[in-house]
Write a protein that holds these residues in place. Structure first.
Motif, PDB file in Angstrom:
ATOM      1  N   GLN A  47       0.832  -1.207   0.000  1.00 45.11           N
ATOM      2  CA  GLN A  47       0.000   0.000   0.000  1.00 45.11           C
ATOM      3  C   GLN A  47       0.869   1.261   0.000  1.00 45.11           C
ATOM      4  O   GLN A  47       0.623   2.203  -0.751  1.00 45.11           O
ATOM      5  CB  GLN A  47      -0.924  -0.026   1.219  1.00 45.11           C
ATOM      6  CG  GLN A  47      -1.770   1.216   1.420  1.00 45.11           C
ATOM      7  CD  GLN A  47      -2.895   1.356   0.406  1.00 45.11           C
ATOM      8  OE1 GLN A  47      -3.252   0.391  -0.264  1.00 45.11           O
ATOM      9  NE2 GLN A  47      -3.429   2.558   0.276  1.00 45.11           N
TER      10      GLN A  47
ATOM     11  N   GLU B  35       1.580   4.468  -3.248  1.00 44.13           N
ATOM     12  CA  GLU B  35       1.439   5.932  -3.196  1.00 44.13           C
ATOM     13  C   GLU B  35       2.337   6.624  -4.229  1.00 44.13           C
ATOM     14  O   GLU B  35       2.131   7.784  -4.567  1.00 44.13           O
ATOM     15  CB  GLU B  35       1.789   6.451  -1.788  1.00 44.13           C
ATOM     16  CG  GLU B  35       0.798   6.017  -0.730  1.00 44.13           C
ATOM     17  CD  GLU B  35       1.283   6.333   0.689  1.00 44.13           C
ATOM     18  OE1 GLU B  35       2.282   7.066   0.865  1.00 44.13           O
ATOM     19  OE2 GLU B  35       0.656   5.829   1.635  1.00 44.13           O
TER      20      GLU B  35
ATOM     21  N   TYR C 210      -9.605  -5.008   5.189  1.00 48.79           N
ATOM     22  CA  TYR C 210     -10.356  -3.757   5.206  1.00 48.79           C
ATOM     23  C   TYR C 210     -11.125  -3.482   6.486  1.00 48.79           C
ATOM     24  O   TYR C 210     -11.565  -2.367   6.718  1.00 48.79           O
ATOM     25  CB  TYR C 210     -11.338  -3.723   4.028  1.00 48.79           C
ATOM     26  CG  TYR C 210     -10.646  -3.669   2.695  1.00 48.79           C
ATOM     27  CD1 TYR C 210      -9.750  -2.640   2.402  1.00 48.79           C
ATOM     28  CD2 TYR C 210     -10.875  -4.638   1.721  1.00 48.79           C
ATOM     29  CE1 TYR C 210      -9.104  -2.590   1.187  1.00 48.79           C
ATOM     30  CE2 TYR C 210     -10.229  -4.600   0.498  1.00 48.79           C
ATOM     31  CZ  TYR C 210      -9.345  -3.569   0.239  1.00 48.79           C
ATOM     32  OH  TYR C 210      -8.705  -3.526  -0.967  1.00 48.79           O
TER      33      TYR C 210
ATOM     34  N   ASP D  65      -6.848   5.756   4.407  1.00 44.92           N
ATOM     35  CA  ASP D  65      -6.864   5.833   2.958  1.00 44.92           C
ATOM     36  C   ASP D  65      -7.239   4.470   2.346  1.00 44.92           C
ATOM     37  O   ASP D  65      -8.139   4.353   1.517  1.00 44.92           O
ATOM     38  CB  ASP D  65      -5.462   6.264   2.490  1.00 44.92           C
ATOM     39  CG  ASP D  65      -5.448   6.714   1.052  1.00 44.92           C
ATOM     40  OD1 ASP D  65      -6.527   7.048   0.539  1.00 44.92           O
ATOM     41  OD2 ASP D  65      -4.355   6.734   0.461  1.00 44.92           O
ATOM     42  N   MET D  66      -6.548   3.424   2.816  1.00 48.17           N
ATOM     43  CA  MET D  66      -6.730   2.085   2.241  1.00 48.17           C
ATOM     44  C   MET D  66      -8.134   1.532   2.495  1.00 48.17           C
ATOM     45  O   MET D  66      -8.718   0.854   1.647  1.00 48.17           O
ATOM     46  CB  MET D  66      -5.689   1.130   2.843  1.00 48.17           C
ATOM     47  CG  MET D  66      -5.697  -0.262   2.242  1.00 48.17           C
ATOM     48  SD  MET D  66      -4.409  -1.310   2.942  1.00 48.17           S
ATOM     49  CE  MET D  66      -5.244  -2.006   4.347  1.00 48.17           C
ATOM     50  N   GLN D  67      -8.701   1.842   3.669  1.00 45.94           N
ATOM     51  CA  GLN D  67      -9.970   1.221   4.051  1.00 45.94           C
ATOM     52  C   GLN D  67     -11.184   2.101   3.783  1.00 45.94           C
ATOM     53  O   GLN D  67     -12.319   1.694   4.067  1.00 45.94           O
ATOM     54  CB  GLN D  67      -9.924   0.867   5.550  1.00 45.94           C
ATOM     55  CG  GLN D  67      -8.848  -0.136   5.900  1.00 45.94           C
ATOM     56  CD  GLN D  67      -8.849  -0.489   7.383  1.00 45.94           C
ATOM     57  OE1 GLN D  67      -9.227   0.334   8.216  1.00 45.94           O
ATOM     58  NE2 GLN D  67      -8.422  -1.700   7.705  1.00 45.94           N
TER      59      GLN D  67
END
Lengths: 171, 263
Positions: B34, B38, B85, B250-252
């Protein structure tokens, strides 16, 4: 001499294995459409539960290959429209896929498509041969990028014809 | 003496511990993947954009295999997506090193070399693990990791042995990040149980081969290895630096904002 009658008989006796492998041979790799998934060596086995329920073992090329799901859908579709709606797909991790599993026919197709096939070993040694100059430029290539348009490819440039080309990495 | 032949899969390494151990590996790959992503669209050159994106993709692929395995061990109905998540910061057990911000490209490369060598040594060792699934996943991942290290170490040598500016920058990043490497080789209860069960290597032995390879690369890159720092962040026990929360938000985001959404 093979007569038409013989040919019909040969077709008649196509086994269920042959039939399924033939169907799978028509499923293209989405990233390199000239290659079938059989050329690529990612079909690991065809087994049977019953006569209309084949189990297909597929192995991913790279762990994160984004084409994996697409390939599974394509296989399921191809088998479904050819009489095997109950086909069962399983992921096979071991032994891990190797670029040495690409068939001889697959290597020729790669080259004709403009992608240099992998050097035969699995280690990242030696330079590819420019698929356009076909060896006249042997060794006279330079690495542009270790990673190319997909995880399985690197980007090179031929120092003779000056064209960039993809190299299917030995893996 | 080979561990595999002496110690069979032990009852001491029960389901819970095995789940935690595999989850650590999975989270470390996932969070690093992840972080690297970016860079997509922002790397110094197109080639580096491709390189970093591909490494990120490999790591996320490895994380998927490991998360799925962790979910099967846990047997609580959580799959790879739910594990990725729907967990909070303190439930993540990645190494603190991989959640550190990217910094400049040199800083990303320093972090990558430190972790690539660790992964390469660890994944190679797993060939002798008593855990068959780990052996299979590692056999696949180790081939990818070799390419990652070729890329990262190649860049570290160019930057370290490059201009005064690039040398100073990567040396500074190395000094900053070095403290996070202590965690890689400081075993806790789960690491010890994993070692006793023949699932994982002795971390002190692993450190020896890691350090040997790191020294070779640093030497070629004309960089100086910093002094070891005794303080240990235990990211693998859920004790994280401030940066992980931001990364997770951001990821979830999508699953948190629209629970259960698919496309």
């Amino acid at each position: 001499m093979v007569t038409m009658v013989d040919r019909v008989r040969l077709l008649d006796v196509e086994t269920r294995d042959q039939r399924v492998w033939r169907i799978l041979s028509a499923v293209a790799d989405p990233e390199i459409p000239v290659l079938s998934i059989v050329d690529l060596g990612i079909v690991r086995h065809v087994r049977w539960s019953t006569d209309d329920e084949p189990e297909i073992g597929l192995t991913p090329t790279y762990s994160g290959c984004p084409a994996t799901d697409f390939i599974r859908d394509s296989v399921r579709h191809a088998l479904s429209v050819n009489g095997y709606p109950k086909a069962h797909l399983v992921e096979v991790l071991s032994p891990p896929w190797s670029s040495t599993w690409i068939s001889e026919a697959g290597r020729v197709k790669l080259k004709d498509y403009g992608i240099a096939p992998p050097n035969c070993t699995t280690e990242a040694v030696g330079n590819p041969v420019c698929p356009r100059c076909e060896g006249s430029a042997n060794e006279a290539v330079e690495l542009i990028s270790e990673f190319g348009s997909t995880p399985c490819k690197a980007l090179y440039r031929c120092c003779v014809c000056l064209e960039p080309f993809d190299y299917f990495k030995p893996f | 003496m080979s561990r595999a032949s002496v110690v069979p899969v032990s009852v001491d390494f029960a389901q819970t511990e095995r789940f935690r151990y595999v989850l650590r590996l999975a989270d470390t790959s996932l969070i690093l993947g992840q972080r690297l992503s970016e860079w997509v669209g922002h790397a110094p050159a197109l080639e580096e954009d491709l390189g970093v994106a591909n490494i990120s993709l490999d790591l996320i692929g490895q994380a998927r295999m490991l998360l799925s395995y962790a979910g099967e061990i846990e047997a609580a109905g959580r799959d790879e997506d739910q594990l990725a998540y729907l967990r909070d910061q303190n439930d993540f057990c990645n190494l603190a090193l991989v959640e550190q911000p990217n910094g400049d490209f040199g800083c990303t490369i320093v972090r990558q070399v430190l972790i690539d060598v660790w992964q390469l040594e660890l994944l190679s060792w797993f060939d002798a693990s008593t855990d068959q699934r780990l052996r299979e996943i590692a056999a696949k991942a180790v081939k990818e990791t070799r390419y990652h290290l070729r890329y990262s170490s190649g860049w570290l040598v160019r930057l370290g042995d490059g201009t005064e500016e690039s040398h100073t920058r990567v040396q500074t990043s190395l000094n900053d990040l070095w403290k996070f490497t202590t965690e890689l080789f400081t075993p806790d209860e789960i690491d010890r149980l994993a070692e006793n069960a023949g699932v994982a290597p002795n971390l002190n032995v692993l450190r020896g081969s890691w350090l040997h390879r790191i020294d070779e690369i640093l030497n070629e890159a004309t960089l100086t290895r910093p002094d070891d720092v005794p303080y240990v962040w235990f990211g693998k026990r859920g004790e994280h630096t401030e940066y992980l929360g931001h990364l997770l938000s951001d990821m979830q985001y999508l699953q948190r904002a629209y629970p259960g959404v698919t496309w």
